[in-house]
Write a protein that holds these residues in place. Sequence first.
Motif, PDB file in Angstrom:
ATOM      1  N   SER A  90      -5.180   5.800  -0.578  1.00  0.00           N
ATOM      2  CA  SER A  90      -3.913   5.186  -0.944  1.00  0.00           C
ATOM      3  C   SER A  90      -4.060   4.328  -2.190  1.00  0.00           C
ATOM      4  O   SER A  90      -5.174   4.000  -2.633  1.00  0.00           O
TER       5      SER A  90
ATOM      6  N   ARG B  72       0.856  -1.184   0.000  1.00  0.00           N
ATOM      7  CA  ARG B  72       0.000   0.000   0.000  1.00  0.00           C
ATOM      8  C   ARG B  72       0.890   1.231   0.000  1.00  0.00           C
ATOM      9  O   ARG B  72       1.838   1.319   0.781  1.00  0.00           O
TER      10      ARG B  72
ATOM     11  N   GLU C 148      -6.525   5.839   4.623  1.00  0.00           N
ATOM     12  CA  GLU C 148      -5.867   4.937   3.679  1.00  0.00           C
ATOM     13  C   GLU C 148      -6.739   4.667   2.454  1.00  0.00           C
ATOM     14  O   GLU C 148      -6.268   4.096   1.467  1.00  0.00           O
TER      15      GLU C 148
ATOM     16  N   TYR D 229      -6.621   1.562  -3.132  1.00  0.00           N
ATOM     17  CA  TYR D 229      -6.610   0.590  -2.038  1.00  0.00           C
ATOM     18  C   TYR D 229      -8.019   0.285  -1.535  1.00  0.00           C
ATOM     19  O   TYR D 229      -8.283  -0.823  -1.077  1.00  0.00           O
TER      20      TYR D 229
ATOM     21  N   ASP E 258       0.922   5.104   0.693  1.00  0.00           N
ATOM     22  CA  ASP E 258       0.161   6.164   1.361  1.00  0.00           C
ATOM     23  C   ASP E 258       0.669   7.535   0.927  1.00  0.00           C
ATOM     24  O   ASP E 258       1.878   7.805   1.003  1.00  0.00           O
TER      25      ASP E 258
END
Length: 624
Positions: free
Chosen positions: A175, A160, A172, A211, A162
């Motif tokens: 992300s 992931r 998040e 994400y 960020d």
Amino acid sequence: MRACAIAITLALGGVISPPGLAVTEAAWAQAQAERLWMHPQWLRLVHYRPGAVPGSWYSQADDPDFFLSAAGAHDPRAELAATLSAFAADASLGDAHAQCRFVARLAWLRERLDLGELPQPDCAAYRAFRDTVRAQRVVLVFPSYYLNSPSSMFGHTLLRLDPDASAEVGTEYLSFAVNFGALIDPADTGVLYAVKGLTGGYRGQFAVDFYFKKIQEYTRSENRDIWEYPLDLNAAEIERLIAHLWELRDIDFAYYFFDENCAYRVLELLEVARPGIDLTSAFALTAIPIDTVRAAQQAGLVRGRQFRPAQGTVLRQRLAQIPPVLHAQVLELAASPERLDDADMQVLEPSMRARVIDAAYRYLRFRQTGVARDPAIAQQSFRLLQAMQAEASALPVAAPVVPDVPPDLSHGSRRLAVGVWREEELQYLSLGLRMALHGLEENRDGFPWGAQLNMGHLELRVDEYGRLDLNRLDLVDIASLTPRDRFFRPLSWAVATGIERQWTDGREHRVAQINGGIGFTRAAGFDGLIYGLATARLEYNHGFADPLQPAGGLRGGSLMALGPLTLNGELGAEAFANGALRLRAELRGNWPLSRHQALHLELRWRDQRPDDTFAVGLRYLLYR
């Protein structure tokens, strides 16, 4: 069209001679003096691995577009020469220029060589990608085990990215996820899917996507918990990772479930990001996702962990806070929100009424995951949501849902076993190796309770005369014994195939078999499970007049956790098409000595008319 159509002549002495490119010639002379094509970072950037012949190399990238030399797939030297020459190509190539396509290669070679004044192509596509994919933090993500998909049984790993390292939990969703996966033909059946996945029949590619889509896929559609491990990468390392990720866009790799998979490719990215670390050499045979998380931890890359529960996990927590006597009201309210005004709801203490409404809403949403939208049910959900908002002040703050033991603290994936056995008058030693991963009776810390996933289990035995023989070989031995109740209604199932020993007509025979079953599991006392399955079996046994025989049967037992001790008692019966009847009773117990050590006791009685045998064995288990 390939990005670089520059002719490169390699003379016998290895001198590159692109006409008029004095800067490149000087850089190549410097590269030859340092044998730069053998530098570990160059080998990683082009994904080279040693070949079977000493001194030979091959790239695990299976796409010709990844190479600038016709020999680049197996010749690091030729690929380096072609790369240097291509970097000096005319800037008018734009996005097709090698400098635009291989940003990480260019950055590294600038660090190692004096490249002078190279042409300056306009890399608009990379610039747009980099402006979109911003990252100040990288997180290693482990969605937990998912037994209903061959490619996800061992879990999964991805990255992931960020955009803000100081962002609070919840942001998040902005992300990006970096995922490596197989490009699967939707028409492939389950068997074909497994075969192609095991043999490299699929191509694999990296993909970058939002994400939040992965959160929806794992925690909702597949009901899988997610563990997130922030990585200690600095700005330069993150930049290097993203630049190499750009180089890998749309590049094909062979995909194998057990080794060259999602976990392995993610480790390769991290090796490029932080030169000098070795994460992949330990995974020559298998790359189990949770083991790759441990490898990142051991390399000092991980700084903590965070837990993101699945939709079903949160629902179970909410239900656990409601007395079982009120569970029926939760179901009734989910089915009929108009019951909010019933007397039995109005008499509840405000905090408990809020809990019941909250659980009913969550249950209704859980039941609708993955199904077509129903306007009537959507209206019911909206009615419950309104009630939740009205009762929000009375709803107690729920404690975070966090399992006692994270998966990275479970026992090791590979297992060595040494045992002593007595079966009737026969005494022998057993020597076993299992490649992965976990049995029903083994230490369940970090694993789903009632899940078994054994792959590649070989057991040899040494009799009292010193003779070595095959005792059993389990290619696949999977069981999913998820308890069923009024809220969660999964089917339990099991499948196994391999070679084992069976007594038939007074003699012991090695038989090849495949068997499976389907049924139900219920929760019981002592943190236990009671299960029953209807089974089918196909066996090839030379003890039968007609060796190939099908059978149907029943299998049931009880799995209990008594402190550190786990017990599994099981009964089974199988009736073969030729009239043979086989009965068995087994008791298996596992006592962990430490995280990576255990003692395993097994008692086994088998009646295969007219013979019946009793065996007892004690094994020492060592996990790695």
